[in-house]
Design an enzyme around this catalytic site. Sequence first.
Site, mmCIF file in Angstrom:
data_model
loop_
_atom_site.group_PDB
_atom_site.id
_atom_site.type_symbol
_atom_site.label_atom_id
_atom_site.label_comp_id
_atom_site.label_asym_id
_atom_site.label_seq_id
_atom_site.Cartn_x
_atom_site.Cartn_y
_atom_site.Cartn_z
ATOM 1 N N GLY A 175 0.810 -1.214 0.000
ATOM 2 C CA GLY A 175 0.000 0.000 0.000
ATOM 3 C C GLY A 175 0.839 1.259 0.000
ATOM 4 O O GLY A 175 1.435 1.633 1.023
ATOM 5 N N THR A 197 -0.185 3.944 -2.679
ATOM 6 C CA THR A 197 -1.062 4.960 -3.263
ATOM 7 C C THR A 197 -2.158 5.415 -2.293
ATOM 8 O O THR A 197 -2.770 4.603 -1.602
ATOM 9 C CB THR A 197 -1.700 4.408 -4.552
ATOM 10 O OG1 THR A 197 -0.658 3.938 -5.398
ATOM 11 C CG2 THR A 197 -2.491 5.480 -5.278
ATOM 12 N N SER A 237 1.254 9.434 -8.422
ATOM 13 C CA SER A 237 2.590 9.538 -9.003
ATOM 14 C C SER A 237 3.540 10.193 -8.007
ATOM 15 O O SER A 237 4.727 9.880 -7.959
ATOM 16 C CB SER A 237 2.547 10.380 -10.278
ATOM 17 O OG SER A 237 1.691 9.774 -11.214
ATOM 18 N N GLY A 289 -14.977 -6.923 -36.652
ATOM 19 C CA GLY A 289 -16.111 -6.961 -35.728
ATOM 20 C C GLY A 289 -15.937 -8.010 -34.644
ATOM 21 O O GLY A 289 -16.271 -7.786 -33.476
ATOM 22 N N GLU A 304 2.287 1.034 -11.130
ATOM 23 C CA GLU A 304 3.738 0.998 -10.860
ATOM 24 C C GLU A 304 4.491 2.079 -11.632
ATOM 25 O O GLU A 304 5.587 1.855 -12.141
ATOM 26 C CB GLU A 304 4.300 -0.402 -11.143
ATOM 27 C CG GLU A 304 3.624 -1.423 -10.225
ATOM 28 C CD GLU A 304 4.371 -2.731 -10.138
ATOM 29 O OE1 GLU A 304 5.604 -2.709 -10.167
ATOM 30 O OE2 GLU A 304 3.699 -3.771 -10.027
ATOM 31 N N SER A 319 3.335 5.943 -17.680
ATOM 32 C CA SER A 319 4.296 6.131 -18.780
ATOM 33 C C SER A 319 5.005 7.476 -18.637
ATOM 34 O O SER A 319 6.202 7.587 -18.892
ATOM 35 C CB SER A 319 3.571 6.088 -20.126
ATOM 36 O OG SER A 319 3.186 4.769 -20.413
ATOM 37 N N GLU A 320 4.239 8.488 -18.203
ATOM 38 C CA GLU A 320 4.843 9.812 -18.039
ATOM 39 C C GLU A 320 5.941 9.759 -16.985
ATOM 40 O O GLU A 320 7.016 10.346 -17.160
ATOM 41 C CB GLU A 320 3.760 10.831 -17.639
ATOM 42 C CG GLU A 320 2.738 11.139 -18.734
ATOM 43 C CD GLU A 320 1.691 10.035 -18.937
ATOM 44 O OE1 GLU A 320 1.630 9.088 -18.114
ATOM 45 O OE2 GLU A 320 0.938 10.114 -19.923
HETATM 46 C C1 LIG Z 1 -5.718 -1.811 -11.001
HETATM 47 C C2 LIG Z 1 -4.774 -1.001 -10.183
HETATM 48 C C3 LIG Z 1 -4.016 -1.626 -9.212
HETATM 49 C C4 LIG Z 1 -3.148 -0.876 -8.410
HETATM 50 N N1 LIG Z 1 -2.454 -1.539 -7.406
HETATM 51 C C5 LIG Z 1 -1.725 -0.787 -6.530
HETATM 52 C C6 LIG Z 1 -1.125 -1.405 -5.385
HETATM 53 O O1 LIG Z 1 -1.210 -2.623 -5.190
HETATM 54 N N2 LIG Z 1 -0.468 -0.621 -4.504
HETATM 55 C C7 LIG Z 1 -0.353 0.726 -4.688
HETATM 56 O O2 LIG Z 1 0.250 1.375 -3.851
HETATM 57 N N3 LIG Z 1 -0.886 1.339 -5.774
HETATM 58 C C8 LIG Z 1 -1.587 0.616 -6.689
HETATM 59 N N4 LIG Z 1 -2.164 1.244 -7.775
HETATM 60 C C9 LIG Z 1 -2.003 2.667 -7.942
HETATM 61 C C10 LIG Z 1 -1.122 3.082 -9.103
HETATM 62 O O3 LIG Z 1 0.207 2.811 -8.830
HETATM 63 C C11 LIG Z 1 -1.396 4.560 -9.375
HETATM 64 O O4 LIG Z 1 -2.689 4.636 -9.945
HETATM 65 C C12 LIG Z 1 -0.393 5.187 -10.288
HETATM 66 O O5 LIG Z 1 0.861 5.273 -9.676
HETATM 67 C C13 LIG Z 1 -0.809 6.590 -10.752
HETATM 68 O O6 LIG Z 1 -1.248 7.385 -9.700
HETATM 69 P P1 LIG Z 1 -2.646 8.160 -9.791
HETATM 70 O O7 LIG Z 1 -3.672 7.175 -10.142
HETATM 71 O O8 LIG Z 1 -2.855 8.917 -8.546
HETATM 72 O O9 LIG Z 1 -2.504 9.164 -11.002
HETATM 73 P P2 LIG Z 1 -1.874 10.644 -10.966
HETATM 74 O O10 LIG Z 1 -0.581 10.608 -10.295
HETATM 75 O O11 LIG Z 1 -2.895 11.569 -10.478
HETATM 76 O O12 LIG Z 1 -1.641 10.877 -12.519
HETATM 77 C C14 LIG Z 1 -2.637 11.378 -13.419
HETATM 78 C C15 LIG Z 1 -1.955 11.738 -14.716
HETATM 79 O O13 LIG Z 1 -1.008 12.777 -14.480
HETATM 80 C C16 LIG Z 1 0.256 12.411 -14.930
HETATM 81 N N5 LIG Z 1 1.318 12.962 -14.073
HETATM 82 C C17 LIG Z 1 1.356 12.983 -12.715
HETATM 83 N N6 LIG Z 1 2.482 13.556 -12.300
HETATM 84 C C18 LIG Z 1 3.175 13.899 -13.402
HETATM 85 C C19 LIG Z 1 4.425 14.542 -13.634
HETATM 86 N N7 LIG Z 1 5.218 14.919 -12.626
HETATM 87 N N8 LIG Z 1 4.821 14.724 -14.901
HETATM 88 C C20 LIG Z 1 4.033 14.333 -15.937
HETATM 89 N N9 LIG Z 1 2.862 13.728 -15.781
HETATM 90 C C21 LIG Z 1 2.430 13.518 -14.529
HETATM 91 C C22 LIG Z 1 0.254 10.893 -14.845
HETATM 92 O O14 LIG Z 1 1.238 10.316 -15.680
HETATM 93 C C23 LIG Z 1 -1.148 10.581 -15.296
HETATM 94 O O15 LIG Z 1 -1.221 10.583 -16.687
HETATM 95 C C24 LIG Z 1 -3.016 0.508 -8.604
HETATM 96 C C25 LIG Z 1 -3.744 1.132 -9.618
HETATM 97 C C26 LIG Z 1 -4.624 0.399 -10.383
HETATM 98 C C27 LIG Z 1 -5.423 1.129 -11.420
#
Ligand SMILES: Cc1cc2nc3c(=O)[nH]c(=O)nc-3n(C[C@H](O)[C@H](O)[C@H](O)COP(=O)(O)OP(=O)(O)OC[C@H]3O[C@@H](n4cnc5c(N)ncnc54)[C@H](O)[C@@H]3O)c2cc1C
Lengths: 377, 256
Positions: free
Chosen positions: A124, A126, A132, A338, A361, A364-365
């Site tokens: 955990g 996030t 990010s 289709g 994890e 891409s950004e």
């Molecule tokens: C199915 C699933 C399973 C997951 N499992 C886990 C888990 O087991 N444990 C855990 O801890 N987390 C988990 N996550 C969380 C996952 O790691 C995060 O969703 C991910 O790191 C992105 O964070 P966010 O969703 O808050 O997006 P944000 O950080 O809010 O990003 C939104 C957009 O902004 C862009 N962005 C953000 N900051 C920057 C920057 N500095 N420069 C350029 N672009 C930027 C991002 O690339 C993205 O396109 C899981 C997510 C999903 C969907």
Amino acid sequence: MDFDFTPEQKMIRETVRDFAQREIKPIAAELDRTERFPIEIFEKMGKLGLLGLPIPEEYGGSGADFISYCLALEELGQACAGTALSYEAHISLASMPILHFGTEEQKKKYLVPLAKGEALGSFGLTENGAGSDAGGTKTTARLKGDEWVINGTKIYNTNGGYAKYVVLTALTDKENRGISAFIVPTDAPGFSVSKAYEKMGMRASNTVELILEDVRIPKENLLGPLHRGFRQFLATLDNGRVAIAALAIGIAQAAFDTALEYSKSREQFGKPISKFQSVSNKLADMAMHLDLARNAVYKAAWLHDQNRPYTKEAAFAKLFASETCTQTCLDAIQVLGGNGYMREYPVERHLRDAKLIEIGEGTSEVQRLVIARQLGC
Amino acid sequence: MKILVLVKQTFDTEEKIRLQDGQVQEDGVRFVINPYDEYAIEEAIRIKEAGDAEVVVVSVGPSRSEEALRTALAMGADEAILADDSELFGDEYSAAKVLAAIARKDQYDLIIAGNQAVDDGSGQVAVRLAEELGIPHISTLTKLEVNGNEVIGHRDAEGDEEIVKATLPVLVTAQQGLNDPRYPSLIGIRKAGKKPLTHVTLADLGLTAEEIARKSEVVETFLPQPKTAGKILSGDLSQQVSELVTALHSVEKVIG
Ligand SMILES: Cc1cc2nc3c(=O)[nH]c(=O)nc-3n(C[C@H](O)[C@H](O)[C@H](O)COP(=O)(O)OP(=O)(O)OC[C@H]3O[C@@H](n4cnc5c(N)ncnc54)[C@H](O)[C@@H]3O)c2cc1C
């Protein structure tokens, strides 16, 4: 230079392939449709020693190298990406930090059951305000006597509903934003999980919110040095990135195989569609990208096995494999026309599963940021 | 108790057979343990786990067969012997001679083999081996009980079951349904690399090329004709019968 796998790596791959094709693939579509986490598959994987594949034997694992682990993920990913994601989170995100940063007692107490498959693990990091930017962590841990008292909410937690132990991060020093890591047993009073999220893909994997209300854990459950959990997790993420990239290769391979076979048997205008250049060029590009992505994954895994730095290569592999995977799935749908859009064929599921790997994890950004930083930008 | 298991590496049953210049092409093909031999290996390991036995797996075949033997070791066999000297290769007669020479080097109480190999499908090697060694055999087992010196085999007799008693040493062959073979465990795979695997040659076995020379020759290898559409006979019954008889005589030429 040697592009061959060792006999042991080959045998591990064959065994996991047999297992995945016979036990998991036949139920993959149903798991996706019903959003069911296949706990019975994890029990079987535990018995085979798969849940501790890259963990040393002395800690209950099978002691295989990282390349073997990636091969296993490729095979599992081909059969069912959601199952493979939960598998990857159990090993890369929950077990690896304990292996790398745990004390001897922590390894005996927590890593051994995880590696033997007697318990499932989750990780955990996030939170609402910490995606990010993991530095935005708001969950707190306060030392009271001999215990840490943890409060906060973790979101998007893979395996949380089935895990026995969660490795999580919490603020331990508010002023200096010092973050530490902890091992939390999920049966601790005050620990609860939300109902599972409804997801676009990876629906066989369990994803929940973790709620921690005055959860008390013993002082010795601090994992790694105090206030420095953040750095630890950056290290964890490197190996996780290679692993999840291997999973992407598995999904892409499955989508590609379906598309290639289909293109040879589907006839229009009196011949197989694979004989039309626009279709065969697409298949050629898919095959090339898949092969290059696979090489990137193996190279990063190999560097890891050689104990060499691989942060940049891990980001290369994750970025290229995940984007290749999504594109391969899109192209596969296009080749099937289709039928590709229909549930009856697996490629629409592959696409939904694939998209996650460009997000989880490290998006891409973020991978591009990591690479740029490695270049000194 | 010492058990010898005969193992052959064969094409994965899902592979397509490709021929070039009358030879079956092996490149890019996935090889597996002959499925019937998998039952044999599993049975031997179960006997070992239930009591006290040592399991040796043996294969006559090219060097790639080592993979099959390593898999058997990963499943739980103790030791492997690979006769990969090409001078040892011939037909079923030769294979039985070679296996007999290997079996005589030790004292085996029980020899278990697959009922047949899915590639050649001859079903001869194991029973020929029993003959060479002068021991009884029970074939196509769906159940095997070993109590001390006594062996009871339940054999699949064309849909019926025959129960056969014998005393050790004995050779038995496995039919589908004998058991449900395990996947090798990952730790088993890692240990398999360290278990002994011996290669044997014609000279090691004290054999001569003449002694084991093949008795049969493959004259031609060809793929079956692709199936063509069938024909449904019509008209009244006597008309259909006479049409069928004519066709069997002159078109299909199955009655002369
Ligand atoms: C199915 C699933 C399973 C997951 N499992 C886990 C888990 O087991 N444990 C855990 O801890 N987390 C988990 N996550 C969380 C996952 O790691 C995060 O969703 C991910 O790191 C992105 O964070 P966010 O969703 O808050 O997006 P944000 O950080 O809010 O990003 C939104 C957009 O902004 C862009 N962005 C953000 N900051 C920057 C920057 N500095 N420069 C350029 N672009 C930027 C991002 O690339 C993205 O396109 C899981 C997510 C999903 C969907």
